[in-house]
Write a protein that holds these residues in place. Sequence first.
Motif, PDB file in Angstrom:
ATOM      1  N   LEU A 210       0.848  -1.190   0.000  1.00 26.42           N
ATOM      2  CA  LEU A 210       0.000   0.000   0.000  1.00 26.42           C
ATOM      3  C   LEU A 210       0.884   1.240   0.000  1.00 26.42           C
TER       4      LEU A 210
ATOM      5  N   VAL B 214      -2.814   0.401  -4.280  1.00 18.60           N
ATOM      6  CA  VAL B 214      -2.552  -0.974  -3.853  1.00 18.60           C
ATOM      7  C   VAL B 214      -1.825  -1.706  -4.976  1.00 18.60           C
TER       8      VAL B 214
ATOM      9  N   ALA C 230      -8.617  -7.097  -2.289  1.00 21.52           N
ATOM     10  CA  ALA C 230      -7.822  -6.587  -3.405  1.00 21.52           C
ATOM     11  C   ALA C 230      -8.174  -7.393  -4.640  1.00 21.52           C
TER      12      ALA C 230
ATOM     13  N   SER D 185      -6.709   3.129   2.662  1.00 20.97           N
ATOM     14  CA  SER D 185      -6.570   1.801   2.058  1.00 20.97           C
ATOM     15  C   SER D 185      -6.080   0.782   3.079  1.00 20.97           C
TER      16      SER D 185
END
Length: 299
Positions: free
Chosen positions: A135, A140, A172, A283
């Motif tokens: 991250l 990402v 993800a 994130s």
Amino acid sequence: ENAAANDKDRPHRSRVCVAVRCRPLSEKESSVGASEVVRSHGESQLVLKHRGDDASYAFDHVFMQDITQEQIFQTLGMPQLDQVFDGYNSTIFAYGQTGSGKTHTMTAIQESAAHDLFKVADGVQPWLAVQFIELRGNRVFDLLAQGVSDGRRHNLRPELRLQQQGDGSYAADGAADLYPSTPEELCTVMEMAQSRRATSATDANSVSSRSHAVCSLRLCQSDGHLMLVDCAGTERKKDSMFHSKERQQEGAEINASLHALKECIRHLTTEKRVPSHAYRASSLTKVLADAFIRGSRAR
């Protein structure tokens, strides 16, 4: 991180366990005559000497400079693996200032966990799935997938999108899942991922990690889930004041994501739940949302 189940046959524990590890002086610090300013008082008190006065801080565990990597793992890692084998979700963070030894400690935990997770595999395949993502700010990247090219640069990490799941957690999308069959294969996978992280020199560390790394280990049979999070190092404002604008922005994003993580842990320890707006703030906390919202199944 450590937590207890709500099951009646399980002893109650705190949902969060905090340990501090004190590193030895670096060569640079020793060369300018720096001296130790911390000492332990018992197993859970850290005493900091500042301008002639002592300040005492309480933790669940205090590890001084002579602690071994194996002792760290036995105290902090093994209790989490026991929960993972039972199908629970456990998370271990390494958090601190740049140069404090986070990656050094987390790498040892990853290696020890790899060997212990396979001790009870008994030939079952697939036994374990691993994802490893990075991250950088709110972006990402997949550290296990093959590199890609943008026309000018080659072997770049593929960028991923975080997709919200039906239960409110995030995944993800498209992250590579690898299924190592031995602890040695798992260690090789994790070493490869670590080598692909974004690093740059800071005043405290010549190869400081400038991203958060999240290693996700999921047992295929019990669905137990261990997340090992090596957070990017924080920098004091006065240490970064002469950095480029890009590096200052990078530092601001790191500090903002760590603040979001702190707020989630504060909610978890004071209110026993984390509201959705808290874990949606970065994130990093989105990736960890599963650990925040699974209730008694989370550690």
